[in-house]
Enzyme design. Structure first.
Site, PDB file in Angstrom:
ATOM      1  N   GLU A  46      42.345  35.422  28.739  1.00 27.29           N
ATOM      2  CA  GLU A  46      43.255  35.063  29.814  1.00 27.29           C
ATOM      3  C   GLU A  46      43.341  33.538  29.847  1.00 27.29           C
ATOM      4  OE1 GLU A  46      41.987  35.684  33.869  1.00 27.29           O
ATOM      5  OE2 GLU A  46      44.037  35.526  34.624  1.00 27.29           O
ATOM      6  N   ARG A 330      28.107  40.641  26.112  1.00 23.68           N
ATOM      7  CA  ARG A 330      28.544  39.250  26.037  1.00 23.68           C
ATOM      8  C   ARG A 330      27.340  38.362  25.733  1.00 23.68           C
ATOM      9  NH1 ARG A 330      30.832  38.987  31.231  1.00 23.68           N
ATOM     10  NH2 ARG A 330      32.201  37.471  30.263  1.00 23.68           N
ATOM     11  N   LYS A 340      33.513  31.017  33.521  1.00 19.43           N
ATOM     12  CA  LYS A 340      34.669  30.118  33.528  1.00 19.43           C
ATOM     13  C   LYS A 340      34.845  29.482  34.902  1.00 19.43           C
ATOM     14  CE  LYS A 340      37.861  32.567  30.719  1.00 19.43           C
ATOM     15  NZ  LYS A 340      39.274  32.835  30.395  1.00 19.43           N
TER      16      LYS A 340
END
Length: 626
Positions: A46, A330, A340
RNA sequence: UGCCGGAUGGUGUAACGGUAGCACAGCAGACUCUGGAUCUGUUUGUCUAGGUUCGAAUCCUAGUCCGGCAGCCA
């Protein structure tokens, strides 16, 4: 299966791609079963932030699979939330991906024709949407052709303005039509519940939800309302389109999840075309389908969404094969943060100098710091891919960086904290050039000349007036080898009014140069130096880890409290002349000190270098032990 | 206490019913005109309890612990 005789580390699969993992095993089984013509993966960030080392793991996995199985990997912007996304991010993402895969998997990168959306085709008599890539110019032969480093200008497609990444926003119209189809089938409805009520009706993990009072609207009314949502008749938050699944499902994501929400917002790609935007769960699976993705690989937190991923695809009449979702853990790295949101906070609150601050775990930060893309790839290959959510020791990463740099970096001499040394048995105008090896790991790197003179600088750390045991460097009355030059003895220590050592007066054994009569004399230590007259000053930025604790965002408390106040130290170093010609993208080892690269802010009249990483320092370890 | 997933040395992983291996880190040593690199050696591990089996990290059962999930974020 063929025998693999490759001696490369981790030659664990037929293609010699490094060790396999459970996902590659699945892909290999699918290939063996003839389930797909080509393997197609995707990397779908994204554009709401910069890519970081955690994304690198995903990039290496998705592009690595495409590479290994001679398929392709679509770069796709997952841009379904206009309020959080920006073009700055879509641009940085492209740069970072190109950089990371250059010379390795750029022949597998799939982009699409600029401005060209999905085609509406007829498949088996049914309407079908399909988004094709434009052929990758480097794809013939399916082998990497570029050397890492030529990637900054647009990747394998060159400077072409004709291509761009895939965008989920390109599929807004097909997505809308899929939604209408769901309504027609009685599988979706327009719901007037407020966000708060939607929450309440959803229930809790251990308590079934309650059906929305709007759940049983007629198809005709749903169609009308949805069209009016699209037309902009309703304000934000007043209505949603929801899937009609099961409010009592033990999986909360199946409790009539929202498919569309109203957002009167300008989108960075589609402008004002839309005021309803699809949610991830609706957009992602269908984007994968439209692009012909075979294996949709994401992180563990989407595991509970997989039934919904499949539900959407199963409940539409899709003529082609459906993509399948697989999840892996992850990356968590010690002493760093990966969120983020928190990275953005560091940037906004100016705790760092921007997304590409060399202390950031972002790919742009690492690139600026001088970390080679190949080192990141090697690191990702070594940590593997599993479903175990662990914490990887940053030492593993640092090792990969040193290993790569040791092999490739040219050796140079530079003194970080200069201390003047005068060789008293040399004339004032003494000047000579000495031969130095560029890289002992690589004879092909050749040699260079470095200037030597009567006045030199050595590092302050390389002299101690009262040294501890096992200190092999210079001391009063002691001897040390000047690398590539002479053995010197310290005769006199000159101090300033405050008692600080400001100069050392030494005599050199003038026969001890390489080839000289006493060249083979053994002295304990060898230190680096530069000529005082023929070196130049440069700003050098010494970076250390950004956080002081292994898990800065673990547990409660503010992660900012763990910022390392000493993560940046700036010194004025003296560097050997050849370094004045250093170009961006080059990396050097300052002997005995560490790896350095020119910063992007470096100018000929104001050189600036970043320390990428120190050399391993067993003396520091010894000294710490006392 | 609902659903999904996970557990192999300090860390990351491999072993797919048949000798628990690799890398990093650590420790010890060799070598060295980088206290770098390289090379040797070495400490440390299958979550627990039962079961199946000639044989279990692997299969079964029960438990323990850890992670994820209740955005109109992705």
């Amino acid at each position: 299966m063929t025998t693999n005789n490759s001696d490369s580390p981790g030659a664990g699969n037929p293609a010699g791609e490094g060790p396999s993992d459970f996902i590659r095993d699945i892909v290999a089984a699918d290939v063996a079963a003839g389930r797909h013509q080509t393997i197609v993966t995707r990397f779908p960030p994204e554009p709401n932030g910069y890519l970081h080392i955690g994304h690198a793991k995903s990039i290496c996995l998705n592009f690595g699979i495409a590479r290994q199985f001679r398929g392709r990997c679509n770069l796709r912007m997952d841009d379904t939330n206009p309020t959080k996304e920006e073009v700055e991010y879509v641009e940085s993402i492209q740069r970072d991906v190109h950089w990371l895969i250059a010379g390795w998997a750029d022949h597998c990168l799939a982009l699409k024709a600029r401005g060209v959306g999905p085609a509406t085709v007829e498949t088996d008599g049914r309407t079908d949407f399909h988004q094709e890539p434009v052929p990758n110019p480097r794809a013939e032969g399916r082998s990497p052709t570029a050397e890492a480093g030529d990637a900054m200008a647009g990747g394998p497609y060159g400077e072409s303005a004709e291509v761009e990444p895939f965008y989920a926003s390109d599929y807004f119209q097909p997505l809308y039509e899929y939604a209408v189809e769901l309504i027609r089938r009685g599988q979706a409805y327009v719901c007037d519940l407020s966000p708060e009520d939607t929450d309440k009706y959803r229930g809790a993990p251990d308590r079934a939800g309650v059906e929305s009072p709007f759940r049983h609207r007629s198809v005709a009314e749903n169609l009308d309302l949805f069209a009016r949502m699209k037309a902009g008749e309703f304000p934000n938050g007043t209505r949603t389109l929801r899937a009609k699944i099961d409010m009592a499902s033990p999986n909360v994501w199946l409790r009539d999840p929202v498919l569309y929400r109203i957002r009167h917002a300008t989108h960075h790609q589609t402008g004002a075309d839309w005021c309803i935007y699809p949610m991830y769960d609706f957009a992602h699976c269908l984007s994968d389908y439209v692009e012909g993705i075979t294996h949709s690989i994401c992180t563990l937190e989407f595991e509970v969404h997989r039934p919904l991923y499949d539900w959407v695809l199963d409940n539409l009449d899709l003529p082609r094969a459906q993509p399948r979702q697989y999840e892996f853990a992850r990356l968590n790295l010690s002493y760093t943060i990966m969120s983020k949101r928190k990275l953005l906070q560091l940037v906004r609150e100016q705790k760092v100098a921007g997304w590409d601050d060399p202390r950031m775990p972002t790919l742009s930060g690492m690139r600026r710091r001088g970390i080679p893309a190949a080192a990141i790839r090697e690191f990702c290959a070594r940590i593997g891919v599993t479903k175990y959510d662990g914490l990887t020791d940053v030492a593993l990463f640092e090792h990969a960086v040193r290993e790569d740099l040791n092999r490739r970096a040219l050796r140079r001499m530079g003194v970080l904290r200069p201390l003047k040394v005068v060789i008293t048995n040399l004339p004032d105008d003494h000047s000579e050039d000495l031969e130095a090896v560029n890289n002992p790991e690589d004879p092909a790197a050749g040699t260079r000349r470095i200037p030597f003179g009567r006045e030199l600088f050595i590092d302050q750390d390389d002299f101690m007036e009262t040294p501890p045991p096992k200190y092999f460097r210079l001391r009063p009355g002691g001897e040390v080898r000047l690398k590539y030059a002479y053995i010197i003895r310290c005769d006199e220590v000159v101090k300033d009014a405050d008692g600080r050592v400001v100069e050392l007066r030494c005599t050199a054994d003038l026969d001890s140069k390489r080839g000289g009569a006493t060249a083979d004399r053994k002295v304990k230590g060898t230190i680096h130096w530069v000529s005082a007259a023929r070196s130049f000053p440069a700003e050098v930025r010494l970076y250390d880890r950004l956080f002081t604790v292994p898990e800065p965002d673990g547990g409660e408390g503010d992660f900012l409290a763990h910022l390392n106040p000493e993560s940046l130290e700036v010194v004025t170093a003296q560097l050997e002349p050849s370094l004045a010609a250093a170009q961006p993208g080059e990396c050097f080892q300052l002997e005995r000190t560490g790896y350095f690269c020119p910063d992007r802010e470096s100018r000929p009249d104001r050189p600036v270098f970043n320390r990428t990483i120190t050399l391993r320092d067993s003396w520091a370890k010894l000294a710490k032990k006392g």
